[in-house]
Design a protein around this motif. Structure first.
Motif, mmCIF file in Angstrom:
data_model
loop_
_atom_site.group_PDB
_atom_site.id
_atom_site.type_symbol
_atom_site.label_atom_id
_atom_site.label_comp_id
_atom_site.label_asym_id
_atom_site.label_seq_id
_atom_site.Cartn_x
_atom_site.Cartn_y
_atom_site.Cartn_z
ATOM 1 N N MET A 1 -111.794 61.597 -84.796
ATOM 2 C CA MET A 1 -111.929 61.182 -86.188
ATOM 3 C C MET A 1 -112.636 62.276 -86.969
ATOM 4 O O MET A 1 -113.534 62.955 -86.450
ATOM 5 C CB MET A 1 -112.710 59.878 -86.306
ATOM 6 C CG MET A 1 -111.931 58.643 -85.889
ATOM 7 S SD MET A 1 -110.421 58.345 -86.850
ATOM 8 C CE MET A 1 -111.106 58.066 -88.499
ATOM 9 N N PHE B 1 -105.497 51.001 -89.935
ATOM 10 C CA PHE B 1 -104.810 51.375 -88.702
ATOM 11 C C PHE B 1 -103.313 51.263 -88.986
ATOM 12 O O PHE B 1 -102.793 50.172 -89.218
ATOM 13 C CB PHE B 1 -105.194 50.434 -87.564
ATOM 14 C CG PHE B 1 -106.593 50.627 -87.041
ATOM 15 C CD1 PHE B 1 -106.806 50.994 -85.716
ATOM 16 C CD2 PHE B 1 -107.696 50.446 -87.863
ATOM 17 C CE1 PHE B 1 -108.085 51.165 -85.227
ATOM 18 C CE2 PHE B 1 -108.976 50.613 -87.389
ATOM 19 C CZ PHE B 1 -109.184 50.977 -86.062
ATOM 20 N N ILE C 1 -114.459 52.758 -84.055
ATOM 21 C CA ILE C 1 -113.096 53.225 -83.811
ATOM 22 C C ILE C 1 -112.936 53.695 -82.371
ATOM 23 O O ILE C 1 -111.880 53.532 -81.756
ATOM 24 C CB ILE C 1 -112.734 54.363 -84.792
ATOM 25 C CG1 ILE C 1 -112.606 53.801 -86.204
ATOM 26 C CG2 ILE C 1 -111.440 55.055 -84.376
ATOM 27 C CD1 ILE C 1 -112.498 54.872 -87.264
ATOM 28 N N SER C 2 -114.001 54.260 -81.804
ATOM 29 C CA SER C 2 -113.910 54.887 -80.479
ATOM 30 C C SER C 2 -113.442 53.932 -79.399
ATOM 31 O O SER C 2 -112.771 54.344 -78.446
ATOM 32 C CB SER C 2 -115.273 55.479 -80.089
ATOM 33 O OG SER C 2 -116.237 54.462 -79.833
ATOM 34 N N TYR D 1 -101.501 55.179 -83.554
ATOM 35 C CA TYR D 1 -102.893 55.609 -83.345
ATOM 36 C C TYR D 1 -103.580 56.107 -84.619
ATOM 37 O O TYR D 1 -104.786 56.350 -84.601
ATOM 38 C CB TYR D 1 -102.998 56.723 -82.287
ATOM 39 C CG TYR D 1 -102.265 56.471 -80.993
ATOM 40 C CD1 TYR D 1 -102.640 55.426 -80.158
ATOM 41 C CD2 TYR D 1 -101.211 57.297 -80.588
ATOM 42 C CE1 TYR D 1 -101.984 55.197 -78.967
ATOM 43 C CE2 TYR D 1 -100.555 57.081 -79.389
ATOM 44 C CZ TYR D 1 -100.941 56.027 -78.582
ATOM 45 O OH TYR D 1 -100.294 55.799 -77.401
ATOM 46 N N TYR E 1 -107.235 57.289 -83.164
ATOM 47 C CA TYR E 1 -108.238 56.695 -82.289
ATOM 48 C C TYR E 1 -108.053 57.081 -80.823
ATOM 49 O O TYR E 1 -108.922 56.809 -79.994
ATOM 50 C CB TYR E 1 -108.304 55.179 -82.459
ATOM 51 C CG TYR E 1 -107.069 54.399 -82.082
ATOM 52 C CD1 TYR E 1 -106.727 54.154 -80.762
ATOM 53 C CD2 TYR E 1 -106.261 53.846 -83.080
ATOM 54 C CE1 TYR E 1 -105.619 53.414 -80.428
ATOM 55 C CE2 TYR E 1 -105.146 53.094 -82.755
ATOM 56 C CZ TYR E 1 -104.823 52.875 -81.430
ATOM 57 O OH TYR E 1 -103.715 52.131 -81.109
ATOM 58 N N TYR F 1 -111.161 51.782 -79.425
ATOM 59 C CA TYR F 1 -109.727 51.508 -79.404
ATOM 60 C C TYR F 1 -108.976 52.389 -78.407
ATOM 61 O O TYR F 1 -107.877 52.035 -77.968
ATOM 62 C CB TYR F 1 -109.135 51.647 -80.811
ATOM 63 C CG TYR F 1 -109.434 50.432 -81.647
ATOM 64 C CD1 TYR F 1 -108.553 49.357 -81.689
ATOM 65 C CD2 TYR F 1 -110.633 50.315 -82.350
ATOM 66 C CE1 TYR F 1 -108.835 48.221 -82.418
ATOM 67 C CE2 TYR F 1 -110.930 49.186 -83.092
ATOM 68 C CZ TYR F 1 -110.034 48.143 -83.118
ATOM 69 O OH TYR F 1 -110.331 47.015 -83.831
ATOM 70 N N TYR F 2 -109.572 53.501 -78.025
ATOM 71 C CA TYR F 2 -108.948 54.309 -76.967
ATOM 72 C C TYR F 2 -108.906 53.504 -75.673
ATOM 73 O O TYR F 2 -107.894 53.502 -74.958
ATOM 74 C CB TYR F 2 -109.735 55.610 -76.756
ATOM 75 C CG TYR F 2 -109.158 56.454 -75.647
ATOM 76 C CD1 TYR F 2 -108.013 57.214 -75.861
ATOM 77 C CD2 TYR F 2 -109.736 56.489 -74.379
ATOM 78 C CE1 TYR F 2 -107.453 57.982 -74.851
ATOM 79 C CE2 TYR F 2 -109.195 57.254 -73.358
ATOM 80 C CZ TYR F 2 -108.054 57.999 -73.594
ATOM 81 O OH TYR F 2 -107.514 58.751 -72.582
#
Length: 457
Positions: A297, A261, A133-134, A272, A293, A136-137
């Motif tokens: 989380m 998402f 997930i990280s 987000y 994201y 996606y920032y």
């Protein structure tokens, strides 16, 4: 009963998400009908409603003459896969190659270290899911990375004890392969994308295979990410959303994580946000996960109905690191590290993305030179292809081998490449040798071409 279908979990909450997916964009989309030649194009303001679309259409990074020329060129491709069909202007690029973008996922690789060290099978998936997930920032950046030249590579060291190598292994279709490794895990990816051009937006489908192997016991994790939509390519401020389902499966045990998402709704509602569960092999929920994201989380043990267990609390598993303020390309500190020679190994490969003259010119703010260098590289790539075909020869990747495996994805089949281990041998020789002359990496000329004296490296 256990919510065997994750969409039915938590009182139908995810059912509303799935329903929202089918209506994505309709609530805040408006056609640009007031401008001759642009009838029917949709503009989406992620922070507003339908009444904001006309004003949003006036914004963006395109000059009018550039926008008009681009639209005249691109309108014939509506509905098509434009992955490698068109040449795009440098003004929409960031000074980074797609291979470097692949390496950005490694910023929070410590989460995979934790997954490997963890004894609890469900918490292992929490850590691993947070890792995926990280990225996606970083993926929300709206600048396009450069397409890698065939044979281009990217190496990264000096990020913990991690070694990373990526290579462009095919040009038509464009396929990239990557491998990362430390004492806790190996990470392997074969990446190919499929697109659908929609006029003022484009849908991107990740025809890839991503596998993580945790070294402590050999557990293998497989990822299927959601598709991505890039809106406002011509009119308005470009923005990115990835509504849909991410599934991370423990192929050893059958346990899995299913995360949703949420699509961006009116005035940014749901943007987000990510929610879902860790399931055991019987599809019984064990841990709920929730967060954003672009922030953090969290996780919490849950019962068979997907509700939080009494006496437990929501705990944070990951939080995005601070980023520079007002950065031109919205780079994180880690993205700047990726572009620097501080993460380059001793005696960098001449095919490394950092050495691309177009990338460097754009980084220095010279868009005219960047455009010229980009065109020069693309023409040389075409010339090498002609030379190769005339000789009846084929390009052979150096660090990855094509396998006979065809991997199915929700969007099509993928030819799988595997890391052949030669890079680790290459680095071991260089790192252990005292006789190799120290070279200023910045002085190396970019050279990804197949026909060269590789022994010179």
């Amino acid at each position: 009963m256990a919510p065997n279908d994750p969409k039915e979990a938590s009182g139908g909450f995810f059912s509303s998400i799935a329903s929202g997916l089918s209506n994505f964009g309709s609530a805040m989309t408006r056609s640009v009908n007031g401008l001759l030649g642009y009838e029917g194009l949709e503009v989406i303001n992620p922070e507003g409603g339908t009444e904001d679309a006309e004003e949003e259409a006036k914004k963006g990074r395109w000059m009018q003459e550039d926008r008009d020329g681009y639209w005249k060129m691109m309108q014939k491709y509506i509905g098509s896969d434009v992955t490698s069909m068109v040449t795009l202007p440098v003004l929409i690029f960031e000074p980074m190659s797609m291979l470097q973008k692949m390496a950005e996922l490694m910023e929070y690789s410590n989460l995979l270290d934790l997954a490997d060290e963890c004894e609890d099978p469900y918490m292992r998936l929490v850590y691993a899911a947070a890792f995926f997930i990280s990225v996606y920032y970083a993926l929300q950046r709206t600048w396009k990375p450069f397409n890698p030249i065939l044979g281009e590579t990217y190496e990264m060291v000096n990020h913990g004890d991690l070694t990373f190598i990526a290579e462009q292994v095919s040009h038509h279709p464009p396929i990239s392969s990557g491998h990362a490794e430390n004492e806790h895990f190996t990470y392997d990816i074969t990446s190919k994308v499929k697109t659908k051009f929609l006029g003022n937006s484009i849908e991107v489908y990740p025809l890839g295979r991503t596998r993580v192997t945790l070294k402590r016991d050999g557990t293998v994790l497989d990822l299927v990410p959601p598709a991505t939509k890039v809106s406002n390519l011509i009119f308005g401020r470009t923005w990115i959303d990835s509504p849909g389902e991410m599934v991370l499966t423990n192929m050893t045990t059958g346990d899995k994580v299913v995360l949703y998402f949420q699509p961006c709704g009116w005035f940014g509602a749901g943007r987000y946000e990510v929610d879902g569960y860790v399931y055991n092999a019987n599809e019984e929920p064990k841990i709920l996960m929730t967060g954003k994201y672009n922030e953090s989380m969290n996780y919490q043990p849950c019962d068979m109905e997907g509700e939080p267990c009494p006496g437990t609390e929501l705990k944070e598993v990951w939080r995005v690191a601070d980023a520079p303020k007002n950065d031109k390309f919205q780079y994180t500190y880690f993205a700047h590290k990726i572009n620097s020679f501080g993460t380059a190994p001793k005696k960098l490969l001449a095919s490394d993305s950092r050495l691309r003259p177009d990338r460097y010119a754009l980084e220095m703010g010279d868009t005219s030179k960047a455009g010229y260098e980009k065109s020069s590289l693309e023409e040389r790539q075409r010339a090498e292809k002609r030379n190769r075909e005339a000789k009846g020869q084929q390009f052979t990747p150096r660090w990855f081998d094509q396998t006979s495996e065809i991997h199915p994805t929700p969007w099509g089949d993928l030819e799988v490449y595997q890391f052949n281990g030669k890079y680790l041998q290459h680095r071991a020789v260089i790192d252990s040798s005292d006789s190799i002359e120290e070279i200023d990496n910045k002085s190396i000329e970019f050279n990804p071409w197949q026909y060269q004296n590789l022994a010179a490296e």
